[in-house]
Scaffold this active site. Structure first.
Site, PDB file in Angstrom:
ATOM      1  N   LYS A 186     -13.870 -78.845  20.183  1.00 17.50           N
ATOM      2  CA  LYS A 186     -13.529 -77.456  20.500  1.00 17.50           C
ATOM      3  C   LYS A 186     -12.552 -76.873  19.460  1.00 17.50           C
ATOM      4  CE  LYS A 186     -16.487 -77.284  23.684  1.00 17.50           C
ATOM      5  NZ  LYS A 186     -16.460 -77.900  24.975  1.00 17.50           N
TER       6      LYS A 186
HETATM    7  C1  LIG Z   1     -17.068 -78.326  26.266  1.00 17.31           C
HETATM    8  C2  LIG Z   1     -17.553 -77.498  27.357  1.00 17.31           C
HETATM    9  C3  LIG Z   1     -17.169 -77.691  28.695  1.00 17.31           C
HETATM   10  C4  LIG Z   1     -16.432 -78.893  29.204  1.00 17.31           C
HETATM   11  O1  LIG Z   1     -15.331 -79.263  28.510  1.00 17.31           O
HETATM   12  P1  LIG Z   1     -14.959 -80.825  28.331  1.00 17.31           P
HETATM   13  O2  LIG Z   1     -13.543 -80.740  27.858  1.00 17.31           O
HETATM   14  O3  LIG Z   1     -15.893 -81.372  27.313  1.00 17.31           O
HETATM   15  O4  LIG Z   1     -15.078 -81.465  29.665  1.00 17.31           O
HETATM   16  C5  LIG Z   1     -17.591 -76.780  29.637  1.00 17.31           C
HETATM   17  N1  LIG Z   1     -18.356 -75.733  29.303  1.00 17.31           N
HETATM   18  C6  LIG Z   1     -18.763 -75.512  28.053  1.00 17.31           C
HETATM   19  C7  LIG Z   1     -19.599 -74.319  27.761  1.00 17.31           C
HETATM   20  C8  LIG Z   1     -18.398 -76.402  27.036  1.00 17.31           C
HETATM   21  O5  LIG Z   1     -18.834 -76.209  25.797  1.00 17.31           O
END
Ligand SMILES: *Cc1c(COP(=O)(O)O)cnc(C)c1O
Length: 376
Positions: A186
């Site tokens: 992210k």
């Molecule tokens: C990454 C992501 C999540 C979940 O986040 P994690 O930290 O990986 O559990 C939820 N929704 C979207 C659209 C994502 O890209």
């Protein structure tokens, strides 16, 4: 060398000695769990977004689950969510025992189609979960307006959108509950991590408890007071809190975030300029000013899978974000007809975008795509 190491990846965190040094500081205190670094990270999130409350948790998925649980989403309830999102959004709804009601996306932005959200509201609807796709903010005025008129809560899946703004306000600073992710790919990473922001103090207090087993004082402050062994369990809770180790990584990453986002935006602009000229590729609608760019997605009108194979041979990885959830074996019992989603998912292609990408690598990606389409 494995193939994984040889390929230019779709995304990759920018991490190193700075993060390790901060982890070392945590080690020196001997307190790895919920503590000072986590609280500091929460203050940073509040300061940056302008949110009234921020609660740091261990993943973006648990942030979504916790937010839904805190507003009372339960068995028999419905949550409206686009099918074109990461499986995490849907699993978070299912964890509450609720039913995901899949809505369409707009073909040009991949954000939730507001008209379809409206159509999908029933007497059982409890919440709407819009996803700010690739960091592009959804039409939040319209979505919040629908929610207000129907007595629903909005739980934003802002996993892609830490740093994005909507009409001059940072995502996370308005709305009911906003959930961020700090997983390895992210905009910034904690290793693994997430956070919830909300303007509602009462809800925030409940979430603080629920993130750590429903215990009404966090472990750190327990040790600072008299009768430091005393605690109360007052509600259903989970073990979802963030650790000092993860917060240390996040705090270090945050200091470099502006630089990361600036670099990615520059690459997005170069990509867009080049790909707009290629027949067969359609560039998504962008908002350079308000978007903290996460992934880079284009639509390939025909032969997407062939292009992916070609790129792999050229040493470039690519991906598809996402396979619609209503087509997944576990979720297809909730399937409805979603013609736009079913068309666009066969066209979307995610190309490499990360802040440590060199100009040379950017050029290689562009050159390979031009080569595939036999265009100069
Ligand atoms: C990454 C992501 C999540 C979940 O986040 P994690 O930290 O990986 O559990 C939820 N929704 C979207 C659209 C994502 O890209």
């Amino acid at each position: 060398m494995s193939n994984y190491e040889k390929l230019i990846p779709v995304s990759r965190p920018s991490i190193g000695q700075d993060e390790l040094s901060e982890i070392n500081e945590v080690f020196k205190t001997g307190w790895l769990g919920l503590g000072k670094w986590v609280f500091e990270f929460e203050n940073v999130i509040k300061g940056f977004t302008g949110a009234k409350n921020a609660i740091a948790v261990n993943t973006g998925t648990t942030a979504l689950h916790l937010a839904l649980d805190a507003i009372g989403v339960k068995r028999g309830d419905e949550v409206i969510v686009p099918s074109l999102t990461f499986a995490a959004s849907i699993q978070a709804i299912m964890l509450c025992g609720a039913r995901p009601v899949f809505c369409e996306v707009s073909a040009d932005t991949l954000n939730a189609d507001v008209k379809d959200i409206k159509r999908k509201i029933s007497l059982r609807t409890k919440a709407i979960m819009p996803v700010h796709y690739c960091g592009l903010p959804c039409d939040m005025d319209a979505i919040l307006d629908i929610a207000r008129k129907n007595n629903l809560k909005v739980v934003e899946d802002a996993a892609h959108a830490f740093g994005s703004s909507y009409k001059g306000k940072k995502i996370g600073s308005f709305g009911d509950l906003t959930c961020f992710s700090f997983d390895p790919i992210k905009n910034i990473t904690c290793g693994e991590g997430g956070a919830i922001t909300t303007p509602d103090d009462e809800l925030a207090q409940l979430i603080y408890k629920k993130r750590i087993l429903g215990i009404d004082k966090d472990t750190w402050s327990r040790y600072k007071h008299k009768r430091d062994w005393f605690y109360n369990v007052t509600t259903l809770g989970f073990r979802y809190h963030m650790s000092n180790i993860n917060a240390a990584i996040g705090l270090t990453q945050f200091k470099k975030m502006a630089e990361f986002l600036e670099k990615k935006k520059k690459i997005v602009k170069i990509y867009d300029k080049e790909f707009k000229r290629i027949k067969g590729i359609e560039v998504l609608k962008r908002d350079y000013k308000n978007t903290a760019f996460f992934n880079y997605i284009v639509k390939v009108k025909k032969g997407r899978d062939g292009l992916m194979e070609f790129l792999k041979k050229e040493g470039i990885d690519s991906g598809v974000h996402y396979i619609p959830n209503h087509l997944q074996p576990f979720f297809k019992r909730y399937a409805v007809s979603l013609p736009v989603t079913e068309k666009v998912w066969q066209e979307i292609l995610t190309l490499p975008l990360y802040s440590d990408m060199t100009d040379n690598v950017v050029e290689r990606v562009i050159a390979s795509i031009k080569k595939f389409f036999k265009q100069p």
